[in-house]
Design an enzyme around this catalytic site. Structure first.
Site, mmCIF file in Angstrom:
data_model
loop_
_atom_site.group_PDB
_atom_site.id
_atom_site.type_symbol
_atom_site.label_atom_id
_atom_site.label_comp_id
_atom_site.label_asym_id
_atom_site.label_seq_id
_atom_site.Cartn_x
_atom_site.Cartn_y
_atom_site.Cartn_z
ATOM 1 N N LYS A 128 0.859 -1.184 0.000
ATOM 2 C CA LYS A 128 0.000 0.000 0.000
ATOM 3 C C LYS A 128 0.895 1.235 0.000
ATOM 4 O O LYS A 128 1.459 1.607 1.023
ATOM 5 C CB LYS A 128 -0.920 0.055 1.227
ATOM 6 C CG LYS A 128 -1.950 1.205 1.121
ATOM 7 C CD LYS A 128 -2.484 1.666 2.459
ATOM 8 C CE LYS A 128 -1.632 2.736 3.093
ATOM 9 N NZ LYS A 128 -1.623 4.027 2.327
ATOM 10 N N GLY A 140 -4.967 3.030 -1.098
ATOM 11 C CA GLY A 140 -5.920 3.315 -0.031
ATOM 12 C C GLY A 140 -5.307 4.186 1.037
ATOM 13 O O GLY A 140 -4.117 4.508 1.005
ATOM 14 N N ASP A 141 -6.123 4.558 2.006
ATOM 15 C CA ASP A 141 -5.615 5.371 3.119
ATOM 16 C C ASP A 141 -5.265 4.478 4.302
ATOM 17 O O ASP A 141 -5.582 3.286 4.338
ATOM 18 C CB ASP A 141 -6.616 6.461 3.505
ATOM 19 C CG ASP A 141 -7.972 5.915 3.940
ATOM 20 O OD1 ASP A 141 -8.058 4.734 4.324
ATOM 21 O OD2 ASP A 141 -8.955 6.680 3.896
ATOM 22 N N GLY A 142 -4.603 5.085 5.273
ATOM 23 C CA GLY A 142 -4.157 4.321 6.429
ATOM 24 C C GLY A 142 -5.274 3.769 7.283
ATOM 25 O O GLY A 142 -5.262 2.581 7.634
ATOM 26 N N PRO A 143 -6.285 4.607 7.651
ATOM 27 C CA PRO A 143 -7.344 4.107 8.525
ATOM 28 C C PRO A 143 -8.164 2.970 7.922
ATOM 29 O O PRO A 143 -8.813 2.221 8.657
ATOM 30 C CB PRO A 143 -8.205 5.355 8.753
ATOM 31 C CG PRO A 143 -7.279 6.504 8.544
ATOM 32 C CD PRO A 143 -6.361 6.063 7.459
ATOM 33 N N VAL A 179 -7.322 0.845 4.440
ATOM 34 C CA VAL A 179 -6.495 -0.235 3.890
ATOM 35 C C VAL A 179 -5.331 -0.561 4.823
ATOM 36 O O VAL A 179 -5.019 -1.735 5.058
ATOM 37 C CB VAL A 179 -5.993 0.133 2.480
ATOM 38 C CG1 VAL A 179 -4.966 -0.873 1.986
ATOM 39 C CG2 VAL A 179 -7.168 0.196 1.517
ATOM 40 N N GLY A 180 -4.679 0.464 5.363
ATOM 41 C CA GLY A 180 -3.573 0.210 6.279
ATOM 42 C C GLY A 180 -4.006 -0.589 7.495
ATOM 43 O O GLY A 180 -3.335 -1.547 7.904
ATOM 44 N N GLU A 222 9.915 2.096 10.448
ATOM 45 C CA GLU A 222 10.906 3.151 10.212
ATOM 46 C C GLU A 222 10.138 4.462 10.300
ATOM 47 O O GLU A 222 9.344 4.789 9.420
ATOM 48 C CB GLU A 222 11.571 2.965 8.845
ATOM 49 C CG GLU A 222 12.894 3.690 8.712
ATOM 50 C CD GLU A 222 12.729 5.148 8.332
ATOM 51 O OE1 GLU A 222 12.833 6.003 9.248
ATOM 52 O OE2 GLU A 222 12.480 5.432 7.157
ATOM 53 N N CYS A 229 13.155 11.952 6.915
ATOM 54 C CA CYS A 229 13.162 11.612 8.336
ATOM 55 C C CYS A 229 14.551 11.719 8.943
ATOM 56 O O CYS A 229 14.696 11.895 10.151
ATOM 57 C CB CYS A 229 12.598 10.209 8.544
ATOM 58 S SG CYS A 229 13.417 8.950 7.553
ATOM 59 N N GLU A 265 8.878 16.727 14.855
ATOM 60 C CA GLU A 265 9.375 16.607 13.487
ATOM 61 C C GLU A 265 8.522 17.494 12.582
ATOM 62 O O GLU A 265 7.332 17.251 12.396
ATOM 63 C CB GLU A 265 9.302 15.152 13.025
ATOM 64 C CG GLU A 265 9.939 14.931 11.672
ATOM 65 C CD GLU A 265 9.900 13.477 11.243
ATOM 66 O OE1 GLU A 265 10.885 13.023 10.639
ATOM 67 O OE2 GLU A 265 8.896 12.796 11.511
#
Length: 477
Positions: free
Chosen positions: A173, A204-207, A209-210, A248, A282, A382
């Site tokens: 994803k 998809g998005d995290g909420p 598919v993630g 990561e 990062c 960050e």
């Protein structure tokens, strides 16, 4: 451009339910492509395909998997211009950066992993004189891979290549902000001739598919790169199925500059590195810690460097920086710059708003704060934009204390001409990576961090080991 299909079981297939999502060019804030966001049913299809393909692919002779990766390398190399253009358009990297760093990183990782996979010892005795105990490294199974928008191909290849190289099957994803480069990569996988079901891609998005991937009972491992907040969500969702999770995550890299080095050169190098990729890395050295006796000179050198940092259109050639990747990222950076001002940091370059000459696009001004202390928000969070915080230290002990006083521990930087100090200080910095005096990281070096910067390592044999189970067989003859 409509790219709404997913790559599942060796074919491009329509989503289970239409859910259009516009991909925005951050340089002009205009949509230029439409993808579809998937759901649970799409994840289930992709996982089922990967699960079915796993036994055969895991049993494939290692040399045949290497040959597939070598074919992929040739396909990627031939189409690298397409990849650079795609990355530039979807996340705003200037073409020079997109070609020489972004797209090139993917090619470099494929080449390095092929080398390391050829040399990896998958079976060996426990010790040379204890041959009856046989150690076997076996692919862990179906791997769910979630990659970010800031270095798309760098992260896709750091995950996909070692997973496929050892015989795992994958469901990828990519970030919905920069999905087109991953879809192009899927085309390359297809052209290279990998067996169906070995590589699958669901946008998809995290909420949605993630989360579906992280909690899926038929996914054996999750590898995630992104924010610490999202990484903790992946780990929590994965807990019930006790799958392996490698993360990561974020960073807040300290850059320690001692008076015994060429301060002007070190400051210039560190400032440019902080602003590279519009600050969206990062491992950026975003906290510049300078020995007090040369602090004022360092601030002036940083201001001079920022004044020469150009902001421009990603389609133009040059060493300028482009826009931030999205409206959300632009607003976050603007808010944190204002917080820095409000909390009393000394703004010496840049500030809120777009650079002069820009009235649209997610462009941020290269910004420097001096007289920052480590309790300020801009020193703790960050920012992920072209924002540098400079603070003084009195001695080596204080420098190390400030450097380590962070929830993160990804990359630390050290600038000194004292060899003993290099060795002494580098060992005391609580970070997964320490880069000294501008040294570059060679291919195959492990990438990853301590504390809230994540766990596991990517690259080289360490990145290969993350996708393997270890089996001990007693009584081997």
């Amino acid at each position: 451009m409509r790219k709404t299909d997913f790559y599942i079981d060796g074919s491009w297939v329509a989503p289970s339910a239409p859910n259009d999502f516009e991909v925005i060019n951050p340089a002009d804030e205009q949509g230029f492509a439409t993808i579809s966001l998937g759901g649970q049913a799409d994840v289930d299809k992709a996982v089922a395909a990967a699960r079915a393909a796993f036994p055969g692919f895991a049993a494939m002779p290692h040399g045949e998997r290497i040959a597939l990766l070598e074919k992929l390398y040739e396909v990627y190399k031939r189409r690298m211009g397409e990849m650079a253009e795609t990355i530039s358009k979807e996340m705003g990297a200037p073409m020079k950066l997109a070609t020489q760093a972004q797209a090139a990183a993917g090619l470099g990782h494929i080449k390095a992993f092929i080398r390391d996979l050829k040399e990896f010892e998958f079976e060996h005795p426990l010790y040379p004189d204890v041959t009856e105990e046989h150690i076997v490294h076996e692919p862990i199974g179906v791997c769910g891979l979630i990659t970010p928008w800031n270095w798309p191909m760098n992260q896709v290849t750091l995950k996909v290549i070692p997973a496929l190289g050892v015989g795992c099957t994958v469901v990828l994803k990519p970030s919905e902000v920069s999905p087109l480069s991953a879809m192009l990569f899927a085309e390359m996988i297809d052209e290279a001739g990998f067996p169906k079901g070995v590589f699958n891609l669901v946008n998809g998005d995290g909420p949605t598919v993630g989360a579906a991937m992280s909690s899926h009972p038929d996914i054996d491992m999750m590898s995630f790169t992104g924010s610490t907040r999202a990484g903790t969500a992946v780990q929590k969702a994965a807990a019930d199925t006790v799958k392996r999770v490698t993360l990561e995550l974020g960073g807040k890299g300290p850059n320690l500059i001692f008076a015994d080095t060429d301060v002007a050169k070190a400051v210039k190098r560190g400032t440019i590195h902080c602003f590279n990729n519009s600050g969206q890395s990062c491992n950026a050295p975003t906290r510049m810690l300078v020995e007090r006796s040369v602090y004022d000179d360092a601030v002036e050198a940083a201001i001079a460097t920022a004044a020469k940092c150009q902001v421009g259109d990603p389609e133009e050639d040059g060493n300028h920086i482009g826009p931030l990747s999205s409206a959300q990222q632009f607003e976050k950076v603007q808010e944190l710059i204002q917080v820095g001002i409000d909390e009393g940091a000394k703004l010496v370059a840049g500030g809120v708003g777009r650079p002069e000459g820009f009235n649209r696009g997610y462009y941020a001004r290269p910004t420097i704060f001096a007289d920052v202390n480590n309790e300020m928000t801009i020193a703790r969070e960050e920012i992920f934009g072209p924002v540098l915080s400079i603070m003084p230290f009195s001695d080596e002990e204080e420098a190390i204390r400030i450097a380590n006083d962070t929830p993160y521990g990804l990359t630390s930087y050290l600038q000194t001409d004292d060899v003993e100090r290099m060795r002494r200080v580098s060992k005391q910095l609580r970070a997964g990576m320490v880069q000294m005096n501008g040294a570059q990281r060679p291919g195959g070096s492990p990438f990853g961090g301590y504390k809230m910067s994540g766990n596991g390592r990517e690259g080289g044999r360490w990145g290969i080991e993350d996708y393997l189970e270890v089996k001990a067989i007693s009584g081997w003859q």
